[in-house]
Motif scaffolding. Structure first.
Motif, PDB file in Angstrom:
ATOM      1  N   ILE A  75       0.842  -1.206   0.000  1.00 62.13           N
ATOM      2  CA  ILE A  75       0.000   0.000   0.000  1.00 62.13           C
ATOM      3  C   ILE A  75       0.874   1.251   0.000  1.00 62.13           C
ATOM      4  CG2 ILE A  75      -1.555   1.391   1.428  1.00 62.13           C
ATOM      5  CD1 ILE A  75      -2.835  -1.288   2.311  1.00 62.13           C
ATOM      6  N   CYS A  76       1.892   1.264   0.839  1.00 64.27           N
ATOM      7  CA  CYS A  76       2.755   2.445   0.934  1.00 64.27           C
ATOM      8  C   CYS A  76       3.575   2.646  -0.333  1.00 64.27           C
ATOM      9  CB  CYS A  76       3.668   2.338   2.151  1.00 64.27           C
ATOM     10  SG  CYS A  76       2.769   2.455   3.713  1.00 64.27           S
ATOM     11  N   THR A  77       4.008   1.564  -0.963  1.00 68.64           N
ATOM     12  CA  THR A  77       4.771   1.664  -2.206  1.00 68.64           C
ATOM     13  C   THR A  77       3.882   2.118  -3.357  1.00 68.64           C
ATOM     14  OG1 THR A  77       6.290  -0.054  -1.466  1.00 68.64           O
ATOM     15  CG2 THR A  77       6.245   0.398  -3.820  1.00 68.64           C
ATOM     16  N   ALA A  78       2.647   1.638  -3.390  1.00 71.06           N
ATOM     17  CA  ALA A  78       1.729   1.967  -4.483  1.00 71.06           C
ATOM     18  C   ALA A  78       1.170   3.382  -4.369  1.00 71.06           C
ATOM     19  CB  ALA A  78       0.582   0.964  -4.518  1.00 71.06           C
ATOM     20  N   THR A  79       1.141   3.944  -3.171  1.00 72.24           N
ATOM     21  CA  THR A  79       0.512   5.251  -2.959  1.00 72.24           C
ATOM     22  C   THR A  79       1.415   6.220  -2.203  1.00 72.24           C
ATOM     23  OG1 THR A  79      -0.535   4.444  -0.942  1.00 72.24           O
ATOM     24  CG2 THR A  79      -1.834   4.300  -2.972  1.00 72.24           C
ATOM     25  N   PRO A  80       2.682   6.380  -2.610  1.00 68.21           N
ATOM     26  CA  PRO A  80       3.604   7.195  -1.818  1.00 68.21           C
ATOM     27  C   PRO A  80       3.252   8.678  -1.757  1.00 68.21           C
ATOM     28  CG  PRO A  80       4.610   6.659  -3.912  1.00 68.21           C
ATOM     29  CD  PRO A  80       3.329   5.861  -3.816  1.00 68.21           C
ATOM     30  N   ASP A  81       2.488   9.170  -2.696  1.00 67.73           N
ATOM     31  CA  ASP A  81       2.142  10.589  -2.699  1.00 67.73           C
ATOM     32  C   ASP A  81       0.718  10.846  -2.216  1.00 67.73           C
ATOM     33  OD1 ASP A  81       4.651  11.234  -3.721  1.00 67.73           O
ATOM     34  OD2 ASP A  81       3.987  10.861  -5.765  1.00 67.73           O
ATOM     35  N   SER A  82       0.085   9.826  -1.671  1.00 66.34           N
ATOM     36  CA  SER A  82      -1.302   9.971  -1.257  1.00 66.34           C
ATOM     37  C   SER A  82      -1.405  10.522   0.155  1.00 66.34           C
ATOM     38  CB  SER A  82      -2.018   8.616  -1.321  1.00 66.34           C
ATOM     39  OG  SER A  82      -1.659   7.821  -0.210  1.00 66.34           O
ATOM     40  N   SER A  83      -2.608  10.783   0.562  1.00 68.80           N
ATOM     41  CA  SER A  83      -2.858  11.220   1.929  1.00 68.80           C
ATOM     42  C   SER A  83      -3.336  10.042   2.774  1.00 68.80           C
ATOM     43  CB  SER A  83      -3.901  12.342   1.933  1.00 68.80           C
ATOM     44  OG  SER A  83      -5.104  11.866   1.370  1.00 68.80           O
ATOM     45  N   LEU A  84      -3.050   8.831   2.317  1.00 68.87           N
ATOM     46  CA  LEU A  84      -3.441   7.628   3.034  1.00 68.87           C
ATOM     47  C   LEU A  84      -2.756   7.561   4.390  1.00 68.87           C
ATOM     48  CD1 LEU A  84      -4.825   4.780   2.957  1.00 68.87           C
ATOM     49  CD2 LEU A  84      -2.607   3.939   2.196  1.00 68.87           C
ATOM     50  N   ARG A  85      -3.546   7.325   5.418  1.00 65.54           N
ATOM     51  CA  ARG A  85      -3.040   7.159   6.768  1.00 65.54           C
ATOM     52  C   ARG A  85      -3.773   6.003   7.414  1.00 65.54           C
ATOM     53  NH1 ARG A  85      -3.936  12.555   5.992  1.00 65.54           N
ATOM     54  NH2 ARG A  85      -2.004  13.690   5.700  1.00 65.54           N
ATOM     55  N   LEU A  86      -3.054   5.208   8.179  1.00 63.56           N
ATOM     56  CA  LEU A  86      -3.704   4.120   8.890  1.00 63.56           C
ATOM     57  C   LEU A  86      -3.043   3.921  10.233  1.00 63.56           C
ATOM     58  CD1 LEU A  86      -1.789   1.302   8.573  1.00 63.56           C
ATOM     59  CD2 LEU A  86      -2.433   1.761   6.223  1.00 63.56           C
ATOM     60  N   SER A  87      -3.735   3.196  11.089  1.00 62.41           N
ATOM     61  CA  SER A  87      -3.202   2.940  12.420  1.00 62.41           C
ATOM     62  C   SER A  87      -3.566   1.529  12.846  1.00 62.41           C
ATOM     63  CB  SER A  87      -3.739   3.962  13.424  1.00 62.41           C
ATOM     64  OG  SER A  87      -5.129   3.799  13.602  1.00 62.41           O
ATOM     65  N   PHE A  88      -2.746   0.987  13.721  1.00 64.46           N
ATOM     66  CA  PHE A  88      -3.009  -0.317  14.320  1.00 64.46           C
ATOM     67  C   PHE A  88      -2.192  -0.404  15.601  1.00 64.46           C
ATOM     68  CE2 PHE A  88       0.499  -0.705  11.366  1.00 64.46           C
ATOM     69  CZ  PHE A  88       1.460  -1.412  12.066  1.00 64.46           C
ATOM     70  N   ASP A  89      -2.581  -1.325  16.466  1.00 58.69           N
ATOM     71  CA  ASP A  89      -1.862  -1.519  17.723  1.00 58.69           C
ATOM     72  C   ASP A  89      -0.791  -2.581  17.549  1.00 58.69           C
ATOM     73  OD1 ASP A  89      -3.403   0.352  19.026  1.00 58.69           O
ATOM     74  OD2 ASP A  89      -4.755  -1.109  19.917  1.00 58.69           O
ATOM     75  N   TYR A  90       0.384  -2.304  18.132  1.00 54.93           N
ATOM     76  CA  TYR A  90       1.490  -3.245  18.076  1.00 54.93           C
ATOM     77  C   TYR A  90       2.446  -2.979  19.238  1.00 54.93           C
ATOM     78  CZ  TYR A  90       5.781  -5.524  16.434  1.00 54.93           C
ATOM     79  OH  TYR A  90       6.915  -6.297  16.337  1.00 54.93           O
ATOM     80  N   ALA A  91       2.727  -3.999  19.997  1.00 54.92           N
ATOM     81  CA  ALA A  91       3.743  -3.959  21.051  1.00 54.92           C
ATOM     82  C   ALA A  91       3.558  -2.805  22.044  1.00 54.92           C
ATOM     83  CB  ALA A  91       5.141  -3.911  20.438  1.00 54.92           C
ATOM     84  N   GLY A  92       2.312  -2.530  22.421  1.00 51.66           N
ATOM     85  CA  GLY A  92       2.043  -1.490  23.406  1.00 51.66           C
ATOM     86  C   GLY A  92       1.915  -0.090  22.846  1.00 51.66           C
ATOM     87  N   TYR A  93       1.911   0.040  21.521  1.00 49.93           N
ATOM     88  CA  TYR A  93       1.781   1.346  20.857  1.00 49.93           C
ATOM     89  C   TYR A  93       0.647   1.316  19.844  1.00 49.93           C
ATOM     90  CZ  TYR A  93       6.495   2.198  22.602  1.00 49.93           C
ATOM     91  OH  TYR A  93       7.594   2.355  23.401  1.00 49.93           O
ATOM     92  N   THR A  94       0.087   2.474  19.585  1.00 48.51           N
ATOM     93  CA  THR A  94      -0.703   2.662  18.390  1.00 48.51           C
ATOM     94  C   THR A  94       0.285   3.173  17.361  1.00 48.51           C
ATOM     95  OG1 THR A  94      -2.727   3.162  19.600  1.00 48.51           O
ATOM     96  CG2 THR A  94      -2.609   3.909  17.313  1.00 48.51           C
ATOM     97  N   VAL A  95       0.449   2.406  16.287  1.00 47.62           N
ATOM     98  CA  VAL A  95       1.387   2.744  15.228  1.00 47.62           C
ATOM     99  C   VAL A  95       0.620   3.522  14.168  1.00 47.62           C
ATOM    100  CG1 VAL A  95       2.961   1.843  13.482  1.00 47.62           C
ATOM    101  CG2 VAL A  95       2.708   0.643  15.670  1.00 47.62           C
TER     102      VAL A  95
END
Length: 110
Positions: A75-95
């Motif tokens: 997703i990040c490689t295909a849309t490097p100039d986009s305003s795409l943002r996402l989040s998920f939980d991992y290892a005690g953080y929201t990434v």
């Protein structure tokens, strides 16, 4: 970047399901990756989380327990100039991942 909002996505166990927005903290840990030149969001995430936890990347739980690493990098490689943002939980953080090449960590809510 620090003043933008990341929208939490619902739908999967790894994603935040409350629909709130996260306002980034200028002092929160962050890393930069270059999706337009093959930079890996997943490598940036694992490296940053390991750095913040003071451990080696291989000591962390597998990233694929939280998100599909291949899909995230695609997703990040295909849309490097986009305003795409996402989040998920991992290892005690929201990434927080911005497809333009920024990863930021926010301590996850307990």
């Amino acid at each position: 970047m620090d003043e933008e909002l990341f929208h939490r996505h619902s739908g999967g166990a790894a994603n935040r399901a409350d629909g709130d927005d996260i306002q980034l903290d200028a002092d929160a840990p962050k890393a930069i990756f270059e999706p337009s030149t093959g930079g890996s969001a997943t490598e940036a995430i694992v490296s940053l989380v390991a750095q913040e936890n003071g451990c080696a990347p291989l000591e962390l739980d597998p990233l694929y327990d939280a998100v599909d690493p291949e899909a995230l990098d695609s997703i990040c490689t295909a849309t490097p100039d986009s305003s795409l943002r996402l989040s998920f939980d991992y290892a005690g953080y929201t990434v927080l991942v911005d497809a333009s090449g920024i990863v930021q960590l926010v301590p996850a809510d307990d």
